[in-house]
Design a protein around this motif. Structure first.
Motif, PDB file in Angstrom:
ATOM      1  N   HIS A 172       0.823  -1.295  -0.043  1.00 15.41           N
ATOM      2  CA  HIS A 172      -0.003  -0.073   0.156  1.00 15.41           C
ATOM      3  C   HIS A 172       1.060   1.037  -0.073  1.00 15.41           C
ATOM      4  O   HIS A 172       0.563   2.272  -0.589  1.00 15.41           O
ATOM      5  CB  HIS A 172      -1.060  -0.031   1.167  1.00 15.41           C
ATOM      6  CG  HIS A 172      -1.943  -1.160   1.192  1.00 15.41           C
ATOM      7  ND1 HIS A 172      -2.548  -1.387   0.037  1.00 15.41           N
ATOM      8  CD2 HIS A 172      -2.514  -2.093   2.048  1.00 15.41           C
ATOM      9  CE1 HIS A 172      -3.644  -2.486   0.329  1.00 15.41           C
ATOM     10  NE2 HIS A 172      -3.152  -2.788   1.263  1.00 15.41           N
ATOM     11  N   PHE A 208     -10.378   3.355  -1.432  1.00 15.22           N
ATOM     12  CA  PHE A 208     -10.961   2.337  -0.535  1.00 15.22           C
ATOM     13  C   PHE A 208     -12.506   2.072  -0.612  1.00 15.22           C
ATOM     14  O   PHE A 208     -13.173   2.991  -0.746  1.00 15.22           O
ATOM     15  CB  PHE A 208     -10.610   3.017   0.969  1.00 15.22           C
ATOM     16  CG  PHE A 208     -10.746   2.125   2.227  1.00 15.22           C
ATOM     17  CD1 PHE A 208      -9.959   1.321   2.544  1.00 15.22           C
ATOM     18  CD2 PHE A 208     -12.167   1.899   2.899  1.00 15.22           C
ATOM     19  CE1 PHE A 208     -10.212   0.303   3.657  1.00 15.22           C
ATOM     20  CE2 PHE A 208     -12.360   1.186   4.074  1.00 15.22           C
ATOM     21  CZ  PHE A 208     -11.176   0.446   4.361  1.00 15.22           C
ATOM     22  N   ASN A 223     -13.930  -2.926   1.668  1.00 13.64           N
ATOM     23  CA  ASN A 223     -12.540  -3.115   2.080  1.00 13.64           C
ATOM     24  C   ASN A 223     -12.663  -2.799   3.628  1.00 13.64           C
ATOM     25  O   ASN A 223     -11.533  -3.579   4.294  1.00 13.64           O
ATOM     26  CB  ASN A 223     -11.834  -1.958   1.588  1.00 13.64           C
ATOM     27  CG  ASN A 223     -11.448  -2.153   0.330  1.00 13.64           C
ATOM     28  OD1 ASN A 223     -11.129  -1.321  -0.609  1.00 13.64           O
ATOM     29  ND2 ASN A 223     -11.249  -3.365  -0.256  1.00 13.64           N
ATOM     30  N   VAL A 279      -6.801  -2.722   7.796  1.00 12.45           N
ATOM     31  CA  VAL A 279      -7.624  -1.429   7.780  1.00 12.45           C
ATOM     32  C   VAL A 279      -6.924  -0.354   8.571  1.00 12.45           C
ATOM     33  O   VAL A 279      -6.962   0.936   8.068  1.00 12.45           O
ATOM     34  CB  VAL A 279      -9.154  -1.671   8.395  1.00 12.45           C
ATOM     35  CG1 VAL A 279      -9.872  -0.430   8.428  1.00 12.45           C
ATOM     36  CG2 VAL A 279      -9.955  -2.771   7.238  1.00 12.45           C
ATOM     37  N   LEU A 298      -4.168   1.023   6.722  1.00 10.61           N
ATOM     38  CA  LEU A 298      -4.674   1.957   5.588  1.00 10.61           C
ATOM     39  C   LEU A 298      -4.954   3.477   5.721  1.00 10.61           C
ATOM     40  O   LEU A 298      -4.742   4.263   5.485  1.00 10.61           O
ATOM     41  CB  LEU A 298      -5.517   1.328   4.862  1.00 10.61           C
ATOM     42  CG  LEU A 298      -5.245   0.016   3.617  1.00 10.61           C
ATOM     43  CD1 LEU A 298      -6.383  -0.716   3.499  1.00 10.61           C
ATOM     44  CD2 LEU A 298      -4.511   0.775   2.647  1.00 10.61           C
ATOM     45  N   ALA A 321     -13.460   7.219  -1.357  1.00 11.98           N
ATOM     46  CA  ALA A 321     -12.859   6.787   0.055  1.00 11.98           C
ATOM     47  C   ALA A 321     -14.213   6.172   0.646  1.00 11.98           C
ATOM     48  O   ALA A 321     -15.055   7.301   0.869  1.00 11.98           O
ATOM     49  CB  ALA A 321     -12.111   7.605   0.921  1.00 11.98           C
ATOM     50  N   ASN A 322     -14.375   5.094   1.172  1.00 15.52           N
ATOM     51  CA  ASN A 322     -15.616   4.371   1.657  1.00 15.52           C
ATOM     52  C   ASN A 322     -16.695   4.566   0.591  1.00 15.52           C
ATOM     53  O   ASN A 322     -17.938   5.212   0.963  1.00 15.52           O
ATOM     54  CB  ASN A 322     -15.903   5.063   3.195  1.00 15.52           C
ATOM     55  CG  ASN A 322     -17.169   4.337   3.584  1.00 15.52           C
ATOM     56  OD1 ASN A 322     -17.189   3.089   3.441  1.00 15.52           O
ATOM     57  ND2 ASN A 322     -17.705   4.860   4.480  1.00 15.52           N
TER      58      ASN A 322
END
Ligand code: IPE
Ligand code: IPE
Ligand code: MG
Length: 251
Positions: free
Chosen positions: A39, A66, A70, A78, A81, A139-140
Motif C-alpha cells: 500500500h 478504499f 474493504n 484497515v 490503511l 473513499a468509503n
C-alpha cells in the motif's frame, strides 16, 4: 446527432479518467514484504500518476482508494490503511496546492475518524480554488451506495417540494450523484489483471471505455498510463450510432 452527445465526446483525448488501483497486496507478496508495504508503494504510484496527468491535459482523475467492502479486511490492514491515508493527506496537501491541483473526496466520509475527516476537509478547503487537474479520491465509496444515496436525496427534495416527481429523468437523477458537476467519465482503467468493476462507478461507466492491464498498481507508472491513453485514442466510440453517422459528423 443524439442531443446529449457533443463533438468533444468523439475526440480521442479523455477528459475524465478513473482508476481501480488494484494489486498492492500481490506486489508486496512478490517482494516478500508485508501487505502494507504494498500500500505504501501504491501511494507513491498515486503521486507519480497525479503529477503526470496535467501534462496530458486530463481534467479529472478519479481514484478508487478504499471501497465500502474493504472494511471487511483484517483490522490491522484497515488501521494501517487509515494511518497511511492520514499521513499521505497531511504531507501532500501543500504540494497539491502548489501544483494547482484540486482535491475532492467522494463516498460516505462519516465512517472515518474525526481526525481523518478534518484532514479531508482541510485538503479540500486549501485546494478548492485550484483550476488545474481535479483529483477525486473515492473513499468509503461504492457505486450502489452512490445511486441509493442519490435516490434518498432526491426523495427528500420531492417531499419538500423542491423537486417535481414528474420531471425526473436521467439527467435530473444524475444531478444527485457524486461528480455530477464534472465531465462524464471517458476511460476506466483497472490494474492487476482483475476484469471486474468491484462496485466502483456504476452509473458513470455507461459509455466509458474500459481498459484492463496485468500490471500491479505499484508498478503502474507514466509509461503504462500513456499506453492506456494511446489505446483509448485508437478506440472508436460510437454511443449507439453507426460508423457512417460518425464519419458524417467528423466532416
Ligand atoms: C488495492 O490493492 C488497494 C486497496 C484495495 C486498498 P489490494 O490490497 O486489493 O491488492 P491485492 O488485490 O490484494 O493484490
Ligand atoms: C477494489 O479492489 C477497491 C480498490 C481498489 C480500492 P479490491 O481488491 O477490493 O477488489 P476485489 O475484492 O478484488 O473485487
Ligand atoms: Mg485487490
Amino acid at each position: 446527432m443524439v442531443s446529449h452527445l457533443r463533438p468533444e465526446h468523439f475526440i480521442g483525448k479523455p477528459r475524465h479518467v478513473a482508476i481501480v488501483m488494484d494489486g498492492n497486496g500481490r506486489w508486496a507478496m512478490q517482494q516478500q514484504l508485508p501487505r502494507i508495504a504494498g500500500h505504501e508503494a501504491g501511494a507513491k504510484a498515486v503521486k507519480r500518476i497525479v503529477e503526470h496527468c496535467p501534462k496530458l491535459g486530463i481534467e479529472v482523475l478519479t481514484l478508487f482508494a478504499f471501497s465500502r467492502e474493504n472494511w471487511g479486511r483484517p483490522s490491522e490492514e484497515v488501521s494501517a490503511l487509515m494511518r497511511l491515508f492520514l499521513h499521505t493527506l497531511h504531507t501532500e496537501t501543500e504540494s497539491l496546492r502548489e501544483k494547482n491541483i484540486q482535491i475532492r473526496f467522494i463516498g460516505d466520509r462519516k465512517a472515518f475518524s474525526v481526525e481523518l475527516q478534518a484532514e479531508m476537509r482541510q485538503a479540500e478547503r486549501v485546494t478548492k480554488d485550484n483550476d488545474g487537474l481535479i483529483l477525486v479520491i473515492a473513499a468509503n465509496y461504492s457505486g450502489r451506495w452512490d445511486i441509493a444515496n442519490a435516490a434518498m436525496k432526491l426523495s427528500k427534495d420531492v417531499l419538500s417540494n423542491e423537486a417535481d416527481i414528474t420531471a425526473i429523468d436521467e439527467e435530473g437523477f444524475a444531478a444527485y450523484l457524486s461528480m455530477s458537476d464534472l465531465p462524464e467519465l471517458d476511460l476506466l482503467i483497472r490494474t492487476s489483471g482483475e476484469v471486474r468493476i468491484s462496485n466502483f462507478l456504476l452509473w458513470q461507466i455507461a459509455y466509458a471505455e474500459l481498459y484492463f492491464t496485468d500490471i500491479l498498481w505499484p508498478d503502474f507508472g507514466p509509461a503504462e498510463f500513456d499506453q492506456a491513453i494511446q489505446e483509448f485514442a485508437s478506440r472508436k466510440r460510437r454511443f449507439g450510432l453507426t460508423n457512417e453517422q460518425l464519419t458524417q459528423a467528423e466532416v
